[in-house]
Scaffold this active site. Structure first.
Site, mmCIF file in Angstrom:
data_model
loop_
_atom_site.group_PDB
_atom_site.id
_atom_site.type_symbol
_atom_site.label_atom_id
_atom_site.label_comp_id
_atom_site.label_asym_id
_atom_site.label_seq_id
_atom_site.Cartn_x
_atom_site.Cartn_y
_atom_site.Cartn_z
ATOM 1 N N ASN A 1 0.873 -1.183 0.000
ATOM 2 C CA ASN A 1 0.000 0.000 0.000
ATOM 3 C C ASN A 1 0.905 1.227 0.000
ATOM 4 O O ASN A 1 1.559 1.511 0.998
ATOM 5 C CB ASN A 1 -0.880 -0.040 1.262
ATOM 6 N N LYS B 1 0.098 4.280 -0.166
ATOM 7 C CA LYS B 1 -0.543 5.445 0.476
ATOM 8 C C LYS B 1 -0.378 6.705 -0.397
ATOM 9 O O LYS B 1 -0.370 6.621 -1.603
ATOM 10 C CB LYS B 1 0.006 5.639 1.887
ATOM 11 N N HIS C 1 -9.369 0.600 5.383
ATOM 12 C CA HIS C 1 -8.040 0.808 5.974
ATOM 13 C C HIS C 1 -8.182 1.687 7.216
ATOM 14 O O HIS C 1 -9.041 2.573 7.266
ATOM 15 C CB HIS C 1 -7.110 1.471 4.949
ATOM 16 N N GLU D 1 -6.667 4.159 8.262
ATOM 17 C CA GLU D 1 -6.632 5.610 8.028
ATOM 18 C C GLU D 1 -7.970 6.104 7.496
ATOM 19 O O GLU D 1 -8.402 7.216 7.785
ATOM 20 C CB GLU D 1 -5.461 5.946 7.085
ATOM 21 N N GLU E 1 -5.052 -5.563 10.700
ATOM 22 C CA GLU E 1 -4.052 -4.519 10.911
ATOM 23 C C GLU E 1 -4.325 -3.807 12.235
ATOM 24 O O GLU E 1 -5.130 -2.866 12.271
ATOM 25 C CB GLU E 1 -4.114 -3.496 9.775
ATOM 26 N N GLY F 1 2.539 1.903 10.859
ATOM 27 C CA GLY F 1 3.438 3.038 10.688
ATOM 28 C C GLY F 1 4.155 3.454 11.966
ATOM 29 O O GLY F 1 4.757 4.521 12.030
ATOM 30 N N SER G 1 3.654 -2.518 10.359
ATOM 31 C CA SER G 1 5.113 -2.509 10.477
ATOM 32 C C SER G 1 5.756 -3.847 10.095
ATOM 33 O O SER G 1 6.686 -4.298 10.754
ATOM 34 C CB SER G 1 5.532 -2.069 11.885
HETATM 35 C C1 PEP Z 1 -0.651 -0.195 6.097
HETATM 36 O O1 PEP Z 1 -0.693 0.935 5.674
HETATM 37 O O2 PEP Z 1 -1.575 -0.956 5.783
HETATM 38 C C2 PEP Z 1 0.458 -0.603 6.953
HETATM 39 C C3 PEP Z 1 0.414 -1.773 7.497
HETATM 40 O O3 PEP Z 1 1.488 0.292 7.121
HETATM 41 P P1 PEP Z 1 2.933 -0.002 7.794
HETATM 42 O O4 PEP Z 1 3.449 -1.261 7.151
HETATM 43 O O5 PEP Z 1 3.749 1.191 7.470
HETATM 44 O O6 PEP Z 1 2.710 -0.189 9.257
#
Ligand code: PEP
Length: 249
Positions: free
Chosen positions: A10, A12, A95, A97, A167, A173, A213
């Site tokens: 992703n 973003k 997601h 966000e 997630e 992040g 992460s």
């Molecule tokens: C994501 O945006 O779905 C995500 C898991 O980000 P990150 O790997 O940066 O934690």
């Protein structure tokens, strides 16, 4: 395990078209012999550019969101019809966000899920708890609600086009990863929820990715868990140096 590992990036709100093209070209070359299923999800603005590069490769093209309506007076939104026109195959929905920054609720996410499925897209439905929900012992309740409400009205046949991404919001992040054991527990629980809704065979088949992460040095331990079938990768998806080792774990 008969399920295929599915590694998705992703991107973003990162990368101009030329930067996205460069990353996509490198990934197409380096993942050519990769054994798993792959996807990249660039910003809307780079979809057409990246579509031309990944076409005919083993990398699917994903969008990071879509509108809940097919078309109409929805300033600033992007519709499933427009995404299909660009060659998008998969849409990431729910997601964290979108849920927590842009205040999308389960009902809106469900509407998008059904619309995307109606138009033949694969959907990656993201679920996951906030830190305070984990600390209050609500992980299962939150993930169950997001799964059940996200999939309301989705038929057993349509479920074949659903991927779930667990997630935990506190891990996205932040550099904090759920331990493989903690993640596995939620994945196993979510698979049980799918079993209750759609039966044992559907539960056995559904792909449940982990996100939060994921890095080259923790991917293999996470993927070794029975119910973790891949990864949705954010930060580490932005360079081949970090994404390729995850994709080839
Ligand atoms: C994501 O945006 O779905 C995500 C898991 O980000 P990150 O790997 O940066 O934690």
């Amino acid at each position: 395990m008969s399920r295929q590992y599915y590694i998705a990036g992703n991107w973003k709100m990162h990368k101009t078209r030329s930067e996205a093209a460069e990353l996509a070209k490198t990934l197409a070359g380096q993942l050519k012999d990769g054994q798993h299923k792959y996807l990249v999800a660039p910003s809307f603005t780079s979809l057409e550019t990246v579509a031309a590069i990944v076409k005919g490769t083993n990398i699917r093209l994903g969008a990071q969101n879509c509108a809940a309506e097919e078309q109409g007076a929805h300033t600033g939104e992007v519709s499933v019809l427009q995404l299909k026109d660009l060659g998008v195959q998969t849409i990431i929905l729910g997601h964290s966000e979108r849920r927590h920054v842009y205040k999308e609720d389960d009902a809106l996410i469900n509407k998008k899920v059904k619309l995307a499925l109606k138009h033949g897209f694969e959907v990656i439905l993201c679920i996951g708890e906030l830190l305070e929900e984990r600390e209050a012992g609500k992980v299962e309740a939150v993930c169950e609600t997001q799964t059940v409400k996200g999939l309301e009205g989705v038929s057993a046949a349509e479920l074949a086009n659903i991927v779930i991404a667990y997630e935990p919001v506190w891990a996205i992040g932040t550099g904090k990863t759920a331990t493989p054991e903690d993640a596995e527990a939620v994945h196993a629980f979510t698979r049980k929820v799918i079993g209750r809704l759609y039966g044992a065979e559907a539960a056995e088949k559904i792909i449940i990715q982990y996100g939060g992460s994921v890095k080259p040095d923790n991917a293999a331990q996470l993927m070794a868990k029975e119910n973790i079938d891949g990864a949705l990768v954010g930060g580490a998806a932005l360079t081949p140096d970090t994404f390729v080792p995850i994709a080839k774990f």
